[in-house]
Design a protein around this motif. Structure first.
Motif, short mmCIF file in Angstrom:
data_model
loop_
_atom_site.label_atom_id
_atom_site.label_comp_id
_atom_site.label_asym_id
_atom_site.label_seq_id
_atom_site.Cartn_x
_atom_site.Cartn_y
_atom_site.Cartn_z
N ALA A 119 -24.62 -12.04 17.05
CA ALA A 119 -25.36 -10.84 17.44
C ALA A 119 -26.86 -11.06 17.34
O ALA A 119 -27.63 -10.54 18.14
CB ALA A 119 -24.94 -9.65 16.58
N GLY A 120 -27.28 -11.86 16.36
CA GLY A 120 -28.71 -12.08 16.15
C GLY A 120 -29.26 -13.31 16.82
O GLY A 120 -30.43 -13.67 16.60
N GLY A 121 -28.47 -14.01 17.62
CA GLY A 121 -28.93 -15.23 18.27
C GLY A 121 -28.85 -16.43 17.36
O GLY A 121 -28.54 -16.33 16.17
N SER A 122 -29.14 -17.60 17.92
CA SER A 122 -29.00 -18.86 17.18
C SER A 122 -30.30 -19.33 16.54
O SER A 122 -30.31 -20.30 15.80
CB SER A 122 -28.45 -19.94 18.11
OG SER A 122 -27.17 -19.58 18.58
N GLN A 123 -31.41 -18.70 16.85
CA GLN A 123 -32.67 -18.86 16.13
C GLN A 123 -33.16 -20.30 16.04
O GLN A 123 -33.54 -20.80 14.99
CB GLN A 123 -32.52 -18.25 14.72
CG GLN A 123 -32.18 -16.76 14.79
CD GLN A 123 -31.75 -16.19 13.46
OE1 GLN A 123 -31.33 -16.91 12.58
NE2 GLN A 123 -31.83 -14.87 13.31
N GLY A 124 -33.14 -21.00 17.18
CA GLY A 124 -33.79 -22.29 17.28
C GLY A 124 -33.16 -23.42 16.49
O GLY A 124 -33.87 -24.34 16.07
N LYS A 125 -31.88 -23.39 16.27
CA LYS A 125 -31.21 -24.47 15.56
C LYS A 125 -30.14 -25.07 16.47
O LYS A 125 -29.88 -24.56 17.56
CB LYS A 125 -30.55 -23.95 14.27
CG LYS A 125 -29.40 -23.00 14.54
CD LYS A 125 -28.68 -22.63 13.26
CE LYS A 125 -27.37 -21.94 13.55
NZ LYS A 125 -26.40 -22.80 14.25
N VAL A 126 -29.54 -26.16 16.04
CA VAL A 126 -28.39 -26.69 16.76
C VAL A 126 -27.30 -25.62 16.78
O VAL A 126 -27.02 -24.98 15.77
CB VAL A 126 -27.86 -27.97 16.08
CG1 VAL A 126 -26.53 -28.40 16.69
CG2 VAL A 126 -28.89 -29.08 16.19
N ALA A 127 -26.70 -25.40 17.94
CA ALA A 127 -25.67 -24.38 18.09
C ALA A 127 -24.29 -25.03 18.10
O ALA A 127 -24.11 -26.12 18.65
CB ALA A 127 -25.88 -23.58 19.37
N LEU A 128 -23.32 -24.35 17.49
CA LEU A 128 -21.94 -24.81 17.48
C LEU A 128 -21.09 -23.88 18.33
O LEU A 128 -21.15 -22.66 18.16
CB LEU A 128 -21.37 -24.84 16.06
CG LEU A 128 -21.53 -26.14 15.27
CD1 LEU A 128 -23.00 -26.38 14.95
CD2 LEU A 128 -20.68 -26.11 14.00
N VAL A 129 -20.30 -24.47 19.21
CA VAL A 129 -19.38 -23.72 20.07
C VAL A 129 -17.98 -24.26 19.86
O VAL A 129 -17.76 -25.47 19.88
CB VAL A 129 -19.77 -23.86 21.56
CG1 VAL A 129 -18.74 -23.16 22.44
CG2 VAL A 129 -21.16 -23.30 21.82
N SER A 130 -17.04 -23.37 19.66
CA SER A 130 -15.64 -23.76 19.57
C SER A 130 -14.81 -22.73 20.32
O SER A 130 -15.33 -21.80 20.93
CB SER A 130 -15.20 -23.90 18.11
OG SER A 130 -13.94 -24.53 18.02
N GLY A 131 -13.51 -22.90 20.29
CA GLY A 131 -12.64 -21.96 20.98
C GLY A 131 -11.32 -22.60 21.34
O GLY A 131 -10.99 -23.71 20.89
N GLY A 132 -10.57 -21.91 22.15
CA GLY A 132 -9.25 -22.36 22.55
C GLY A 132 -8.46 -21.17 23.04
O GLY A 132 -9.01 -20.09 23.26
N GLY A 133 -7.17 -21.37 23.20
CA GLY A 133 -6.34 -20.25 23.58
C GLY A 133 -6.32 -19.18 22.51
O GLY A 133 -6.45 -19.47 21.32
N SER A 134 -6.18 -17.92 22.91
CA SER A 134 -6.06 -16.84 21.95
C SER A 134 -4.69 -16.92 21.27
O SER A 134 -3.80 -17.63 21.70
CB SER A 134 -6.24 -15.49 22.65
OG SER A 134 -7.54 -15.38 23.17
N GLY A 135 -4.55 -16.18 20.19
CA GLY A 135 -3.31 -16.19 19.43
C GLY A 135 -3.44 -16.87 18.09
O GLY A 135 -2.49 -16.90 17.30
N HIS A 136 -4.64 -17.43 17.79
CA HIS A 136 -4.86 -18.13 16.53
C HIS A 136 -5.79 -17.36 15.60
O HIS A 136 -6.33 -17.92 14.65
CB HIS A 136 -5.44 -19.52 16.80
CG HIS A 136 -4.62 -20.35 17.73
ND1 HIS A 136 -3.30 -20.65 17.48
CD2 HIS A 136 -4.92 -20.92 18.93
CE1 HIS A 136 -2.83 -21.38 18.48
NE2 HIS A 136 -3.79 -21.55 19.38
#
Length: 331
Positions: free
Chosen positions: A39-56
């Motif tokens: 909600a507050g943004g990533s504020q100038g740092k390395v960003a991490l993205v993950s994910g996958g199918g829902s249900g976990h």
């Protein structure tokens, strides 16, 4: 089938709406996408993205927040997110320092996240990726070449997220993520199947007194089926497979995760953890941190997994660092 849902086709959309409504201080929705970001943004740092199918759930949206992920992509139920969705997540959280993709080792996930990384690179965004393959049960499976990525992924989120939060550059964050992957192993089991809402029936069948050892988080086959035993005996079976890796030895320090798959009472998870703690004490392996609960589930599957992470000073420091997300808070 009994499910507390509205329409099967609307489950993921309504889940994301409900998540944002519950946690507006943590997450917001990317318009037109099944993606949540900080909600507050990533504020100038390395960003991490993950994910996958829902249900976990709570993976992966539950780990978006300070000290862990910057964005999570929700595919359809047990279905890899599309490259376009992952690409939108990368763009939404890129703060100019680069983006690390944390991918569970499933063929569709790896392919689609890699395509998204290429799309982002074409836009000048620096992207690196790591693939988590902590499941020691089987070498290849229904949706995987090589070992599956399961509950150990949470340790990658936590430790790599802490490194990024501390100001590590993209290569440093990737390196610590890869160190976690090299030192984390998981083994699970199931006593009852999960039910995908759109399917309307259990994903597999087990006999009244039967369990599956090494079951995957999408209902993929494990190593074998056997008659149900006590939780201590079953935990011993899981640990035997983990220790066969010859990674954990006397004098080592580890973090432990006893992870419920969605339909197992917390009471039973604590029973499993008791046995884990006893075995580690017998082997003179020291426990620095223990997590017990539902971290990487399989909808309503009954069962649990055990994860061990071998620690060094760097991993221990980042594991102990603060985190503040909907599903994981550590001060």
């Amino acid at each position: 089938m009994k499910k507390m849902i509205n329409k099967p086709d609307d489950v993921v959309e309504e889940m994301l709406q409900g998540m944002v409504a519950a946690h507006p201080e943590y997450v917001k929705r990317v318009d037109g996408c099944d993606v949540v970001v900080r909600a507050g943004g990533s504020q100038g740092k390395v960003a991490l993205v993950s994910g996958g199918g829902s249900g976990h759930e709570p993976a992966h949206g539950g780990y978006v927040g300070k000290g862990m992920l910057d964005a999570a992509v929700a595919g359809a139920m047990f279905t890899s997110p599309t490259p376009d969705q992952v690409y939108e997540a990368i763009k939404a959280c890129d703060g100019g320092k680069g983006v690390l993709l944390v991918i569970k080792n499933y063929t569709g996930d790896v392919m689609n996240f890699e395509m998204a990384a290429d799309m982002a690179a074409d836009e000048g965004i620096e992207v690196e990726k790591v693939v988590v393959n902590d499941d020691v049960a089987v070498e290849n499976s229904t949706w995987t070449t090589g070992r599956r990525g399961i509950a150990g992924t949470i340790f990658v989120h936590k430790i790599a997220g802490a490194c990024a939060e501390a100001g590590g550059d993209l290569q440093a964050v990737k390196a610590v993520a890869e160190k976690v992957i090299a030192n984390v192993r998981t083994m699970g089991m199931a006593i009852a199947p999960c039910t995908v809402p759109a399917a309307g029936k259990p994903s597999f069948e087990l006999g009244e007194n039967e369990v599956e050892i090494g079951m995957g988080i999408h209902g993929e086959p494990g190593t074998h089926r056997e008659e149900i035993h006590t939780v201590s005996e079953t935990t011993d079976t899981l640990l035997e497979k983990i220790f066969a890796e010859d990674l954990y030895h006397e004098g080592d320090e580890v973090a432990v995760m006893v992870n419920g798959l969605g339909g197992t009472p917390l009471q039973e998870l604590y029973l499993a953890n008791l046995r884990v703690s006893q075995v580690l004490a017998e082997k003179k392996i020291n426990v620095a941190k223990t997590l017990v609960g539902n971290f990487m589930t399989s909808i309503d599957m009954a069962g649990y997994s055990v994860t061990l992470l071998k620690l060094d000073d760097e991993l221990k420091k980042y594991l102990a660092a603060p985190a503040d997300t909907p599903a994981f808070v550590q001060v």
